[in-house]
Design a protein around this motif. Structure first.
Motif, short mmCIF file in Angstrom:
data_model
loop_
_atom_site.label_atom_id
_atom_site.label_comp_id
_atom_site.label_asym_id
_atom_site.label_seq_id
_atom_site.Cartn_x
_atom_site.Cartn_y
_atom_site.Cartn_z
N LEU A 32 40.50 -40.50 -10.78
CA LEU A 32 40.37 -39.75 -9.54
C LEU A 32 41.56 -40.00 -8.62
O LEU A 32 42.01 -39.10 -7.91
N THR A 33 42.08 -41.21 -8.64
CA THR A 33 43.24 -41.55 -7.81
C THR A 33 44.40 -40.62 -8.09
O THR A 33 45.09 -40.18 -7.17
N ALA A 34 44.63 -40.28 -9.35
CA ALA A 34 45.74 -39.41 -9.73
C ALA A 34 45.59 -38.00 -9.17
O ALA A 34 46.57 -37.29 -9.01
N LEU A 35 44.37 -37.58 -8.84
CA LEU A 35 44.13 -36.24 -8.31
C LEU A 35 44.37 -36.15 -6.80
O LEU A 35 44.52 -35.06 -6.27
N ILE A 36 44.42 -37.28 -6.12
CA ILE A 36 44.56 -37.30 -4.66
C ILE A 36 46.05 -37.48 -4.34
O ILE A 36 46.58 -38.58 -4.38
N THR A 37 46.70 -36.36 -4.03
CA THR A 37 48.15 -36.39 -3.85
C THR A 37 48.60 -36.41 -2.40
O THR A 37 49.79 -36.55 -2.13
N ASN A 38 47.69 -36.26 -1.46
CA ASN A 38 48.07 -36.28 -0.05
C ASN A 38 48.20 -37.73 0.41
O ASN A 38 47.21 -38.46 0.46
N PRO A 39 49.41 -38.18 0.80
CA PRO A 39 49.59 -39.57 1.21
C PRO A 39 48.76 -39.94 2.44
O PRO A 39 48.37 -41.09 2.61
N ALA A 40 48.43 -38.96 3.29
CA ALA A 40 47.65 -39.24 4.49
C ALA A 40 46.21 -39.63 4.15
O ALA A 40 45.51 -40.18 5.00
N ALA A 41 45.76 -39.39 2.95
CA ALA A 41 44.39 -39.75 2.56
C ALA A 41 44.24 -41.24 2.28
O ALA A 41 43.13 -41.76 2.28
N TRP A 42 45.36 -41.94 2.08
CA TRP A 42 45.33 -43.34 1.68
C TRP A 42 45.49 -44.28 2.86
O TRP A 42 46.20 -43.97 3.82
N ASP A 43 44.86 -45.43 2.78
CA ASP A 43 44.87 -46.44 3.83
C ASP A 43 46.28 -46.86 4.22
O ASP A 43 46.59 -47.03 5.38
N ASN A 44 47.18 -46.99 3.24
CA ASN A 44 48.55 -47.43 3.53
C ASN A 44 49.51 -46.27 3.70
O ASN A 44 50.71 -46.48 3.86
N GLY A 45 49.02 -45.04 3.63
CA GLY A 45 49.87 -43.87 3.81
C GLY A 45 50.68 -43.48 2.60
O GLY A 45 51.54 -42.63 2.67
N GLU A 46 50.43 -44.11 1.45
CA GLU A 46 51.14 -43.81 0.21
C GLU A 46 50.15 -43.66 -0.94
O GLU A 46 49.17 -44.40 -1.01
N GLN A 47 50.46 -42.74 -1.85
CA GLN A 47 49.63 -42.61 -3.04
C GLN A 47 49.87 -43.83 -3.92
O GLN A 47 51.03 -44.23 -4.12
N PRO A 48 48.82 -44.48 -4.41
CA PRO A 48 49.02 -45.66 -5.26
C PRO A 48 49.74 -45.27 -6.56
O PRO A 48 49.63 -44.14 -7.02
N PRO A 49 50.46 -46.21 -7.16
CA PRO A 49 51.14 -45.91 -8.43
C PRO A 49 50.12 -45.65 -9.52
O PRO A 49 48.99 -46.14 -9.47
N ASP A 50 50.54 -44.86 -10.52
CA ASP A 50 49.66 -44.57 -11.65
C ASP A 50 49.37 -45.85 -12.42
O ASP A 50 50.23 -46.68 -12.61
N GLU A 51 48.13 -45.96 -12.85
CA GLU A 51 47.75 -47.07 -13.72
C GLU A 51 48.26 -46.74 -15.13
O GLU A 51 48.12 -45.61 -15.58
N PRO A 52 48.83 -47.70 -15.83
CA PRO A 52 49.38 -47.40 -17.16
C PRO A 52 48.34 -46.89 -18.15
O PRO A 52 48.65 -46.08 -19.00
N ASP A 53 47.09 -47.33 -18.05
CA ASP A 53 46.06 -46.91 -19.00
C ASP A 53 45.22 -45.75 -18.49
O ASP A 53 44.31 -45.30 -19.17
#
Length: 84
Positions: A32-53
């Motif tokens: 689900l994290t990969a689907l949320i592309t708006n940086p303003a939605a995240w606590d730190n203002g950045e989309q988290p990096p993709d998980e390798p798996d």
């Protein structure tokens, strides 16, 4: 460290196609994290990096060519006046 949401997010689960509403403070799973592309939605203002798996939202494997490079056997399209 898992990323937390700052704002509510409405999306469709990639596997079940079920509509979801994630709330501020939620820590979504990697798919689900990969689907949320708006940086303003995240606590730190950045989309988290993709998980390798984590599976990609489109279900495809990542491209094997480096970004900006044409695929083997293809030429890059150019614009402008041809060289003489």
């Amino acid at each position: 460290m898992a990323a937390r949401l700052r704002a509510a997010v409405h999306l469709t689960h990639p596997d079940t196609r079920e509509p979801l509403i994630l709330q501020p403070g939620d820590t979504p799973e990697p798919a689900l994290t990969a689907l949320i592309t708006n940086p303003a939605a995240w606590d730190n203002g950045e989309q988290p990096p993709d998980e390798p798996d984590a599976p990609r939202p489109d279900g495809q494997d990542p491209p094997s060519e480096p970004p900006g490079q044409p695929a083997a056997g293809r030429s890059r399209k150019t614009t402008g006046t041809p060289a003489t």
